[in-house]
Enzyme design. Sequence first.
Site, PDB file in Angstrom:
ATOM      1  N   PHE A 153       8.001   9.239   9.401  1.00  0.00           N
ATOM      2  CA  PHE A 153       7.231  10.474   9.193  1.00  0.00           C
ATOM      3  C   PHE A 153       5.657  10.178   9.195  1.00  0.00           C
ATOM      4  CE2 PHE A 153       8.132   8.749   4.932  1.00  0.00           C
ATOM      5  CZ  PHE A 153       6.892   8.571   4.361  1.00  0.00           C
ATOM      6  N   GLU A 159       2.487  11.801   6.935  1.00  0.00           N
ATOM      7  CA  GLU A 159       2.437  12.879   6.040  1.00  0.00           C
ATOM      8  C   GLU A 159       0.769  12.910   5.722  1.00  0.00           C
ATOM      9  OE1 GLU A 159       5.966  13.013   3.070  1.00  0.00           O
ATOM     10  OE2 GLU A 159       4.489  12.343   1.912  1.00  0.00           O
ATOM     11  N   HIS A 205       8.219  -3.231   5.072  1.00  0.00           N
ATOM     12  CA  HIS A 205       9.424  -3.045   4.124  1.00  0.00           C
ATOM     13  C   HIS A 205      10.616  -3.776   4.703  1.00  0.00           C
ATOM     14  CE1 HIS A 205       7.925   0.981   2.531  1.00  0.00           C
ATOM     15  NE2 HIS A 205       7.249   0.194   2.106  1.00  0.00           N
ATOM     16  N   GLY A 228       8.118   8.400  -1.322  1.00  0.00           N
ATOM     17  CA  GLY A 228       9.427   9.144  -1.936  1.00  0.00           C
ATOM     18  C   GLY A 228       9.729   9.877  -0.976  1.00  0.00           C
ATOM     19  N   MET A 276      10.294  13.859   1.182  1.00  0.00           N
ATOM     20  CA  MET A 276       9.222  14.753   1.792  1.00  0.00           C
ATOM     21  C   MET A 276       9.030  15.825   0.490  1.00  0.00           C
ATOM     22  SD  MET A 276      10.849  16.043   5.165  1.00  0.00           S
ATOM     23  CE  MET A 276      12.359  16.709   4.706  1.00  0.00           C
ATOM     24  N   HIS A 305      10.850  -0.422  -2.422  1.00  0.00           N
ATOM     25  CA  HIS A 305      10.177   0.269  -1.012  1.00  0.00           C
ATOM     26  C   HIS A 305      10.201   1.671  -1.037  1.00  0.00           C
ATOM     27  CE1 HIS A 305      13.848   0.978   0.534  1.00  0.00           C
ATOM     28  NE2 HIS A 305      13.437   1.389   1.826  1.00  0.00           N
ATOM     29  N   GLY A 306      10.916   2.276  -1.952  1.00  0.00           N
ATOM     30  CA  GLY A 306      11.038   3.958  -1.746  1.00  0.00           C
ATOM     31  C   GLY A 306      11.972   4.288  -2.867  1.00  0.00           C
ATOM     32  N   GLY A 317      15.274   5.526  -2.054  1.00  0.00           N
ATOM     33  CA  GLY A 317      16.742   5.154  -1.979  1.00  0.00           C
ATOM     34  C   GLY A 317      17.476   6.099  -1.749  1.00  0.00           C
ATOM     35  N   LYS A 350       7.844  15.356  10.636  1.00  0.00           N
ATOM     36  CA  LYS A 350       8.974  14.663  10.307  1.00  0.00           C
ATOM     37  C   LYS A 350       9.378  14.339  11.796  1.00  0.00           C
ATOM     38  CE  LYS A 350      13.390  14.162   9.487  1.00  0.00           C
ATOM     39  NZ  LYS A 350      13.677  13.496  10.846  1.00  0.00           N
TER      40      LYS A 350
END
Lengths: 133, 481
Positions: free
Chosen positions: B204, B206, B329, B379, B381, B404-405, B407, B480
């Site tokens: 994405f 953002e 990542h 995180g 969207m 990394h985020g 999950g 997206k």
Amino acid sequence: MVAHTADIGVRIHGGDMEELLVNAAHALYSILLRATDLTERVERVVTVDSSDEETLLVDWLNELIYLFDAERLAFSRFQIEQLTECRLQARCFGERTDTARHEVLRDVKAATYHMAHIHRATDGYTAQVILDV
Amino acid sequence: MAELQRLDEYRWEIPVSYKPGMRVPGLVYASDSMIESIERDQALEQVANVAFLPGIVGQSMAMPDIHWGYGFPIGGVAATTVKGGVVSPGGVGYDINCGVRLLRSDLTAADVLPRLSQLLERLFHNVPSGVGSRGRIKPSQRDISSILVEGAAWAVKQGFGSQDDLDATEDGGCMPEADPSAVSERALTRGLPQVGSLGSGNHFLEIQVVRDIFEPEVASVMGIEREGQVLVLIHTGSRGFGHQVCTDHLRVMERAVARYDIVLPDRQLACAPITSTEGREYLAAMRCAANYAWCNRQCITHWVRESFADVFAIPPERLALRQVYDVAHNIAKIERHSVEGRETEVCVHRKGATRAFPAGHRALSERYRAVGQPVLIPGDMGRSSYIAVGTELAMRATFGSTCHGAGRLMSRSAARRAIRGQDVADALRRRSITVRTADVAALAEEASEAYKDISDVMDVVQGAGICRRVARAEPMGVIKG
């Protein structure tokens, strides 16, 4: 479809190994494309050499994924010309997909060896492959 | 998993006795409430499986955004000694150097809001995205070799950015010892048309607004000065090029496993000694893919700046869309870490994990030497993204790594069954988040409900001390892929 948190798993059936491999290819295209009208304008021979049946199945799908991503080729009919436990040669019939006529549903990065499994039963073969999407 | 032992508030151990063949324990960073969902699938089993890799040291680790992957869990970190240890392409994954890049701006949410739709349209037009997207760059065969060796610097030479961008990129946007001769024709064919494209899936672009600043001094070094400030986050990787590099080398490794007498519980963990021909060739090709990804994000950065300049009618150089940082990542890197009290050269596999080096580390550029490496953690969207910074404890505990985020919680197919893409777009719009996509149905797969709450993940990494929160941003507009 088999549930897998990261990716998409497919379960495939076939009366014999040949049918299993062909059905695996159809399963792949059903994930990649809304393909109801693939014509047979292109013919391509695909050969795969692997160490056993499970890797043969995964490597076969990876050949098709490569041809789809690199050349936009999708196939609707397959003639298996040679099949052993470690080698597959298939004549594939299909066409170069065209966004005006074929809706591409998603990118598939690869077929993985994770949980790749072929089970033989009296009524044929069942296999499972996880695709990284 | 009955054998799972709680070490403290944020850490859980899978003892070596869990499975014969484990060389080191498993170590999972998670809270009480998270561990239940983690236990529901095969992710912990995968942590135990990674502990079979020859030469693994410390623990087979998983960050709190852990979820079921293939071979390695997503969120997995494993270090193997260069001397005697292996490298496993599954420990990097198919999207080599999938990563994120953050830009800051002088604009505020109030400046952007009236032109948000126009801006998203412009970005959507300028940055190729979606299924099967082809890049705007048409590199020649010679160009592609330069891209694979030079990474983001190639794009900068074409006028797509500046040295300042490279200084704010992990490894300066170029991994040395990348060797195009280790890359197949197929990877080149697959990758050539895709340079300069976002792709699809969870990728994405953002537009975000800063909501909280936790450490103002560190944030100000990053150019993040106030709440309400607008940021841009770019998430993409090495596209089909990286996927093919992984596919090609996994096939080679599959055969190498028998040659080197390696016993593994999952074929997807296929590996070879780092110093073997197979190991060296994989690393040489993987570095090419990492460089491809940095070049890709550099090109996209340029088009983001152009898009803002168009919409706000300000020359790009006056927009102050300065790069905060760019992190990988999915990557394997040869680094020096302390192992049992001795500095040792190890190959750190980060599969859905971020490098988190502390202040003073020699790998950091001058700009970040005093505060530590920025860690970018997106995180989903609908929620937040965090900007964090690496710590000394991460160096000692996790080979300089963190999460990394968010999950995934739900599989993509389960998300499609449970959620409608249009409903996701509507719900986001009610919260003033605009989404632009070519595939509305696919939004279901990336819905908030399909992910863990990023703030819970951050509580764990902050609590465990493996990175520190610096700022939190929320999405305003999303392209997206």
